[in-house]
Design a protein around this motif. Structure first.
Motif, PDB file in Angstrom:
ATOM      1  N   ASP A  11      55.104  56.889  46.357  1.00  0.00           N
ATOM      2  CA  ASP A  11      54.657  55.528  46.066  1.00  0.00           C
ATOM      3  C   ASP A  11      53.914  55.496  44.738  1.00  0.00           C
ATOM      4  OD1 ASP A  11      53.954  52.866  46.219  1.00  0.00           O
ATOM      5  OD2 ASP A  11      52.383  53.172  47.719  1.00  0.00           O
ATOM      6  N   VAL A  12      54.335  54.622  43.848  1.00  0.00           N
ATOM      7  CA  VAL A  12      53.673  54.496  42.553  1.00  0.00           C
ATOM      8  C   VAL A  12      52.815  53.233  42.467  1.00  0.00           C
ATOM      9  CG1 VAL A  12      55.412  55.855  41.334  1.00  0.00           C
ATOM     10  CG2 VAL A  12      55.673  53.373  41.489  1.00  0.00           C
ATOM     11  N   THR A  13      52.716  52.496  43.551  1.00  0.00           N
ATOM     12  CA  THR A  13      51.933  51.259  43.579  1.00  0.00           C
ATOM     13  C   THR A  13      50.473  51.537  43.252  1.00  0.00           C
ATOM     14  OG1 THR A  13      53.401  50.379  45.282  1.00  0.00           O
ATOM     15  CG2 THR A  13      51.276  49.273  44.993  1.00  0.00           C
ATOM     16  N   GLY A  14      49.938  50.790  42.301  1.00  0.00           N
ATOM     17  CA  GLY A  14      48.525  50.881  41.970  1.00  0.00           C
ATOM     18  C   GLY A  14      48.134  52.031  41.064  1.00  0.00           C
ATOM     19  N   LEU A  15      49.097  52.832  40.608  1.00  0.00           N
ATOM     20  CA  LEU A  15      48.744  53.936  39.723  1.00  0.00           C
ATOM     21  C   LEU A  15      48.268  53.415  38.375  1.00  0.00           C
ATOM     22  CD1 LEU A  15      51.564  56.559  40.376  1.00  0.00           C
ATOM     23  CD2 LEU A  15      49.254  56.455  41.336  1.00  0.00           C
ATOM     24  N   LYS A  16      47.382  54.181  37.742  1.00  0.00           N
ATOM     25  CA  LYS A  16      46.823  53.847  36.438  1.00  0.00           C
ATOM     26  C   LYS A  16      47.459  54.781  35.405  1.00  0.00           C
ATOM     27  CE  LYS A  16      44.059  50.884  38.310  1.00  0.00           C
ATOM     28  NZ  LYS A  16      44.435  49.495  38.277  1.00  0.00           N
ATOM     29  N   TRP A  17      48.227  54.201  34.484  1.00  0.00           N
ATOM     30  CA  TRP A  17      49.025  54.970  33.521  1.00  0.00           C
ATOM     31  C   TRP A  17      48.375  54.985  32.143  1.00  0.00           C
ATOM     32  CZ3 TRP A  17      53.374  57.394  35.285  1.00  0.00           C
ATOM     33  CH2 TRP A  17      53.875  56.989  36.523  1.00  0.00           C
ATOM     34  N   PHE A  18      48.510  56.119  31.438  1.00  0.00           N
ATOM     35  CA  PHE A  18      48.085  56.205  30.044  1.00  0.00           C
ATOM     36  C   PHE A  18      49.196  56.868  29.245  1.00  0.00           C
ATOM     37  CE2 PHE A  18      46.450  59.867  32.299  1.00  0.00           C
ATOM     38  CZ  PHE A  18      46.717  60.944  31.464  1.00  0.00           C
ATOM     39  N   LYS A  19      49.298  56.470  27.983  1.00  0.00           N
ATOM     40  CA  LYS A  19      50.384  56.929  27.114  1.00  0.00           C
ATOM     41  C   LYS A  19      49.916  58.085  26.243  1.00  0.00           C
ATOM     42  CE  LYS A  19      53.083  53.889  25.020  1.00  0.00           C
ATOM     43  NZ  LYS A  19      53.671  52.948  24.026  1.00  0.00           N
ATOM     44  N   ILE A  20      50.746  59.133  26.183  1.00  0.00           N
ATOM     45  CA  ILE A  20      50.417  60.279  25.336  1.00  0.00           C
ATOM     46  C   ILE A  20      51.434  60.495  24.217  1.00  0.00           C
ATOM     47  CG2 ILE A  20      49.114  61.482  27.127  1.00  0.00           C
ATOM     48  CD1 ILE A  20      51.629  63.346  27.417  1.00  0.00           C
ATOM     49  N   TRP A  21      52.568  59.788  24.254  1.00  0.00           N
ATOM     50  CA  TRP A  21      53.604  59.994  23.229  1.00  0.00           C
ATOM     51  C   TRP A  21      54.518  58.786  23.177  1.00  0.00           C
ATOM     52  CZ3 TRP A  21      58.904  60.524  22.633  1.00  0.00           C
ATOM     53  CH2 TRP A  21      59.325  61.143  21.458  1.00  0.00           C
ATOM     54  N   GLU A  22      55.076  58.520  21.998  1.00  0.00           N
ATOM     55  CA  GLU A  22      56.059  57.453  21.857  1.00  0.00           C
ATOM     56  C   GLU A  22      56.983  57.760  20.694  1.00  0.00           C
ATOM     57  OE1 GLU A  22      53.634  54.322  19.005  1.00  0.00           O
ATOM     58  OE2 GLU A  22      53.879  53.860  21.112  1.00  0.00           O
ATOM     59  N   ASP A  23      58.127  57.122  20.712  1.00  0.00           N
ATOM     60  CA  ASP A  23      59.085  57.213  19.620  1.00  0.00           C
ATOM     61  C   ASP A  23      59.713  55.837  19.483  1.00  0.00           C
ATOM     62  OD1 ASP A  23      60.630  58.231  17.577  1.00  0.00           O
ATOM     63  OD2 ASP A  23      61.914  59.461  18.864  1.00  0.00           O
ATOM     64  N   GLY A  24      60.148  55.501  18.320  1.00  0.00           N
ATOM     65  CA  GLY A  24      60.741  54.191  18.088  1.00  0.00           C
ATOM     66  C   GLY A  24      61.555  54.210  16.813  1.00  0.00           C
ATOM     67  N   PHE A  25      61.543  53.120  16.092  1.00  0.00           N
ATOM     68  CA  PHE A  25      62.272  53.011  14.840  1.00  0.00           C
ATOM     69  C   PHE A  25      61.447  53.638  13.724  1.00  0.00           C
ATOM     70  CE2 PHE A  25      63.935  50.606  11.149  1.00  0.00           C
ATOM     71  CZ  PHE A  25      65.268  50.966  11.271  1.00  0.00           C
ATOM     72  N   ASP A  26      62.028  54.615  13.009  1.00  0.00           N
ATOM     73  CA  ASP A  26      61.296  55.315  11.954  1.00  0.00           C
ATOM     74  C   ASP A  26      61.653  54.820  10.557  1.00  0.00           C
ATOM     75  OD1 ASP A  26      63.803  56.392  11.400  1.00  0.00           O
ATOM     76  OD2 ASP A  26      63.251  58.453  11.927  1.00  0.00           O
TER      77      ASP A  26
END
Length: 139
Positions: A11-26
């Motif tokens: 169950d992922v309901t109510g989890l608190k997420w934080f971002k450590i990495w991303e990629d996109g248009f360079d």
């Protein structure tokens, strides 16, 4: 990433997420182009300041090829269970799903030719100042 009491939970309901990495248009290519060229494998760094314990890692692709009008963006995500070891004690800012993105987020539908940008949670922490721990996991 989201801390969980057990990596076996479903169950992922109510989890608190934080971002450590991303990629996109360079400026030349999209992150998905690099992901495709790497045959679906992605390397990223888990900051050494993350507290030890069980976590879910959430990989997400936001397809923006149809995002010039609402509700054109398409979200694709997967989770993996990991166990972080070490002595970190940081407490990053978090978001919850659903709710972190809105279908009317102004950063998603943008007129072309400017490449659209995915809604962004701030990266945490400044990745240039953490020790690297590379993880290679298939998506």
């Amino acid at each position: 990433m989201a801390a969980v009491p057990s990596a076996l939970q479903t169950d992922v309901t109510g989890l608190k997420w934080f971002k450590i990495w991303e990629d996109g248009f360079d400026g030349t290519n999209w992150g998905v182009t690099r992901l495709y060229a790497a045959k679906g494998l992605q390397n990223f760094t888990i900051p050494s300041c993350i507290p030890p314990g069980n976590y879910f890692v959430r990989a997400e692709i936001i397809a923006l090829h149809a995002a010039s009008s609402y509700p054109g963006a398409q979200l694709y995500m997967e989770c993996a269970q990991i166990n972080v070891t070490g002595g970190g004690s940081a407490s990053p800012a978090t978001v919850s799903f659903p709710g972190a993105y809105a279908g009317t987020d102004p950063r998603v539908p943008q007129p072309q030719p400017q490449p659209p940008q995915a809604p962004q949670q701030a990266l945490w922490p400044n990745m240039a100042s953490v020790e690297e721990l590379a993880i290679r996991a298939p998506l």
